[in-house]
Write an enzyme that holds these catalytic residues in place. Sequence first.
Site, PDB file in Angstrom:
ATOM      1  N   HIS A 170       0.815  -1.209   0.000  1.00  0.00           N
ATOM      2  CA  HIS A 170       0.000   0.000   0.000  1.00  0.00           C
ATOM      3  C   HIS A 170       0.846   1.255   0.000  1.00  0.00           C
ATOM      4  CE1 HIS A 170      -4.137   1.729   1.224  1.00  0.00           C
ATOM      5  NE2 HIS A 170      -3.991   1.605  -0.075  1.00  0.00           N
ATOM      6  N   HIS A 205      -2.572   2.252  12.675  1.00  0.00           N
ATOM      7  CA  HIS A 205      -2.094   1.607  11.438  1.00  0.00           C
ATOM      8  C   HIS A 205      -2.615   0.166  11.428  1.00  0.00           C
ATOM      9  CE1 HIS A 205       0.247   0.546   8.063  1.00  0.00           C
ATOM     10  NE2 HIS A 205       1.481   0.646   8.536  1.00  0.00           N
ATOM     11  N   LYS A 238     -12.313   7.745  18.366  1.00  0.00           N
ATOM     12  CA  LYS A 238     -12.159   7.142  17.041  1.00  0.00           C
ATOM     13  C   LYS A 238     -12.769   5.738  17.058  1.00  0.00           C
ATOM     14  CE  LYS A 238      -9.137   9.745  14.503  1.00  0.00           C
ATOM     15  NZ  LYS A 238      -7.743   9.876  14.106  1.00  0.00           N
ATOM     16  N   MET A 240     -12.522   2.197  15.621  1.00  0.00           N
ATOM     17  CA  MET A 240     -11.501   1.416  14.906  1.00  0.00           C
ATOM     18  C   MET A 240     -12.105   0.781  13.647  1.00  0.00           C
ATOM     19  SD  MET A 240      -8.645   1.767  16.353  1.00  0.00           S
ATOM     20  CE  MET A 240      -8.826   3.356  17.060  1.00  0.00           C
ATOM     21  N   HIS A 244      -9.553   6.602   6.646  1.00  0.00           N
ATOM     22  CA  HIS A 244      -8.305   6.222   5.977  1.00  0.00           C
ATOM     23  C   HIS A 244      -7.664   7.466   5.388  1.00  0.00           C
ATOM     24  CE1 HIS A 244      -5.461   4.158   3.366  1.00  0.00           C
ATOM     25  NE2 HIS A 244      -5.642   3.126   4.165  1.00  0.00           N
ATOM     26  N   ARG A 253     -10.292  -2.484  -0.970  1.00  0.00           N
ATOM     27  CA  ARG A 253      -9.923  -3.769  -0.357  1.00  0.00           C
ATOM     28  C   ARG A 253     -11.015  -4.195   0.617  1.00  0.00           C
ATOM     29  NH1 ARG A 253      -4.884  -1.588   2.600  1.00  0.00           N
ATOM     30  NH2 ARG A 253      -6.589  -0.262   3.280  1.00  0.00           N
ATOM     31  N   ASP A 292      -9.300  -3.155   7.723  1.00  0.00           N
ATOM     32  CA  ASP A 292      -9.291  -3.787   9.043  1.00  0.00           C
ATOM     33  C   ASP A 292     -10.695  -4.085   9.548  1.00  0.00           C
ATOM     34  OD1 ASP A 292      -6.651  -4.112   9.374  1.00  0.00           O
ATOM     35  OD2 ASP A 292      -6.314  -2.275  10.514  1.00  0.00           O
ATOM     36  N   ARG A 317       2.273  -7.900   4.337  1.00  0.00           N
ATOM     37  CA  ARG A 317       2.867  -6.596   4.002  1.00  0.00           C
ATOM     38  C   ARG A 317       4.380  -6.686   3.825  1.00  0.00           C
ATOM     39  NH1 ARG A 317       0.641  -1.534   4.482  1.00  0.00           N
ATOM     40  NH2 ARG A 317      -1.146  -2.663   3.629  1.00  0.00           N
TER      41      ARG A 317
HETATM   42  N1  COA Z   1     -13.746   7.340  14.032  1.00  0.00           N
HETATM   43  C1  COA Z   1     -14.295   8.557  14.221  1.00  0.00           C
HETATM   44  N2  COA Z   1     -13.862   9.670  13.586  1.00  0.00           N
HETATM   45  C2  COA Z   1     -12.857   9.523  12.725  1.00  0.00           C
HETATM   46  C3  COA Z   1     -12.240   8.273  12.476  1.00  0.00           C
HETATM   47  C4  COA Z   1     -12.733   7.164  13.160  1.00  0.00           C
HETATM   48  N3  COA Z   1     -12.215   5.979  12.974  1.00  0.00           N
HETATM   49  N4  COA Z   1     -11.268   8.435  11.560  1.00  0.00           N
HETATM   50  C5  COA Z   1     -11.259   9.731  11.240  1.00  0.00           C
HETATM   51  N5  COA Z   1     -12.206  10.377  11.945  1.00  0.00           N
HETATM   52  C6  COA Z   1     -12.526  11.811  11.867  1.00  0.00           C
HETATM   53  C7  COA Z   1     -11.503  12.604  12.665  1.00  0.00           C
HETATM   54  O1  COA Z   1     -11.893  12.747  14.003  1.00  0.00           O
HETATM   55  C8  COA Z   1     -11.514  13.896  11.892  1.00  0.00           C
HETATM   56  O2  COA Z   1     -12.710  14.572  12.205  1.00  0.00           O
HETATM   57  P1  COA Z   1     -12.763  16.168  12.341  1.00  0.00           P
HETATM   58  O3  COA Z   1     -12.340  16.682  10.983  1.00  0.00           O
HETATM   59  O4  COA Z   1     -14.172  16.438  12.701  1.00  0.00           O
HETATM   60  O5  COA Z   1     -11.766  16.502  13.404  1.00  0.00           O
HETATM   61  C9  COA Z   1     -11.632  13.453  10.429  1.00  0.00           C
HETATM   62  O6  COA Z   1     -12.354  12.217  10.504  1.00  0.00           O
HETATM   63  C10 COA Z   1     -10.308  13.247   9.735  1.00  0.00           C
HETATM   64  O7  COA Z   1      -9.566  12.243  10.461  1.00  0.00           O
HETATM   65  P2  COA Z   1      -8.016  12.220  10.693  1.00  0.00           P
HETATM   66  O8  COA Z   1      -7.712  11.423  11.900  1.00  0.00           O
HETATM   67  O9  COA Z   1      -7.491  13.616  10.640  1.00  0.00           O
HETATM   68  O10 COA Z   1      -7.556  11.460   9.392  1.00  0.00           O
HETATM   69  P3  COA Z   1      -6.116  10.878   9.133  1.00  0.00           P
HETATM   70  O11 COA Z   1      -5.976  10.735   7.669  1.00  0.00           O
HETATM   71  O12 COA Z   1      -5.098  11.679   9.835  1.00  0.00           O
HETATM   72  O13 COA Z   1      -6.133   9.461   9.844  1.00  0.00           O
HETATM   73  C11 COA Z   1      -6.649   7.186  10.291  1.00  0.00           C
HETATM   74  C12 COA Z   1      -6.459   8.260   9.198  1.00  0.00           C
HETATM   75  C13 COA Z   1      -6.764   5.814   9.628  1.00  0.00           C
HETATM   76  C14 COA Z   1      -5.434   7.178  11.209  1.00  0.00           C
HETATM   77  C15 COA Z   1      -7.932   7.518  11.085  1.00  0.00           C
HETATM   78  O14 COA Z   1      -9.046   7.502  10.218  1.00  0.00           O
HETATM   79  C16 COA Z   1      -8.134   6.575  12.253  1.00  0.00           C
HETATM   80  O15 COA Z   1      -7.589   6.810  13.327  1.00  0.00           O
HETATM   81  N6  COA Z   1      -8.935   5.474  12.058  1.00  0.00           N
HETATM   82  C17 COA Z   1      -9.152   4.511  13.120  1.00  0.00           C
HETATM   83  C18 COA Z   1      -7.995   3.518  13.177  1.00  0.00           C
HETATM   84  C19 COA Z   1      -8.021   2.532  12.041  1.00  0.00           C
HETATM   85  O16 COA Z   1      -9.041   1.993  11.658  1.00  0.00           O
HETATM   86  N7  COA Z   1      -6.818   2.274  11.513  1.00  0.00           N
HETATM   87  C20 COA Z   1      -6.626   1.332  10.408  1.00  0.00           C
HETATM   88  C21 COA Z   1      -6.215   2.079   9.194  1.00  0.00           C
HETATM   89  S1  COA Z   1      -6.222   1.026   7.765  1.00  0.00           S
END
Ligand code: COA
Length: 349
Positions: A170, A205, A238, A240, A244, A253, A292, A317
Amino acid sequence: MQELAPKGLEGVYVDKSEIATTDKTGNLVYRGYKVIDISDRLSFEQIAYLVDYGKLPTSDELKTFSKFLLDNSRLSEGSVKIAELMKGRNLIDILRTVVSSLQVDSVDAESLVSIAAKFPEIIYCGANGGSPPKIKGNSYRERFYYLLTGTDDPEKGKLLEKILIMYMEHEFNASTFALRVTASTLADPVCAFTTALATLKGPLHGGANSEVLRFLLKIRNNEEVRKYVDTAMEKKEKIMGFGHRVYKDKDPRAQYIKGILVKTFPDNLAVRNAVFMEEYIWEKKKLAANLDFYGALYLHLLGIEEKYYLSIFAAARVFGWVAHYSEQRSNNKIIRPLALYTGKTDLNL
Ligand code: COA
């Protein structure tokens, strides 16, 4: 005033790469091929070869590569002992430690793949202690499924293969980028893979998948889904498995794995709740389910225990890491950005 790169390097292209991308239609592409197209037609070995060597293997190359994976899968006594000493710890910690104890100084693709090939047996030894059982199965997917579950099940092995392919590569995700930083210092492959494993562990991640599953197995109906989501959102927590950095509309995916889940387990309550949860979160906050989210449930329904999930992600990966280590070293410049200092500069003793 100096200009700062966006926080988290969001939206910044930091280098060129020929390994993978997400195309304009939101499809993940490995070396020119849409992953969801090739995953139904090619094996894990073929796609790993494609990612690591930049082209599809001929039948002779495939035979040689498959044999190489098999020959290099076995662990030394020392590795078995290290894994056994750490039994009971998180499997990603065990992988990180055993991998960091390997001695691989060469940087050719074979040497890198020889590390990747060991992941399934390291995972087995870390989870169970003792030496891995005699090898069963001709393909990577069969052997890995057997090591994870102790059972031969060609159909489930095939399904495992699909998610391994989805997890394989990725572009500049956090663990891969960390690996490239280490590779850029000319550190050996073992150092770089250890960096990547350490970075993969974080819940933002790779570490999200276990938490998702625990929740999905607890809820019983749509009302409970709504309550959980509403509460988390009110508390600004957040959830989980959602959101993304790259996929803002749909994670291809996740949709691929969801498609198999819905087709294979149409009456499963957790699958139905998961689909509802995806719709509800999209409606409320326009956040897409990521790999995930469906991946954890998928592995559960394949009869694989939760403790394995992150290490399965790593075992797939790592073939992407092989390609990125090689690509970084083939056209290297040390990755060394600047910090915009905001502290004091005028203190006296
Ligand atoms: N649950 C609730 N809100 C979420 C969220 C989640 N899982 N993921 C993003 N958001 C919200 C953020 O709070 C933010 O909201 P705001 O603009 O009102 O403050 C907005 O969406 C943007 O999120 P941000 O965390 O800035 O995006 P990012 O690109 O920096 O982060 C991730 C991407 C994957 C780290 C993030 O979406 C996340 O933490 N997801 C949960 C963990 C996860 O599933 N990880 C596996 C990745 S494959």
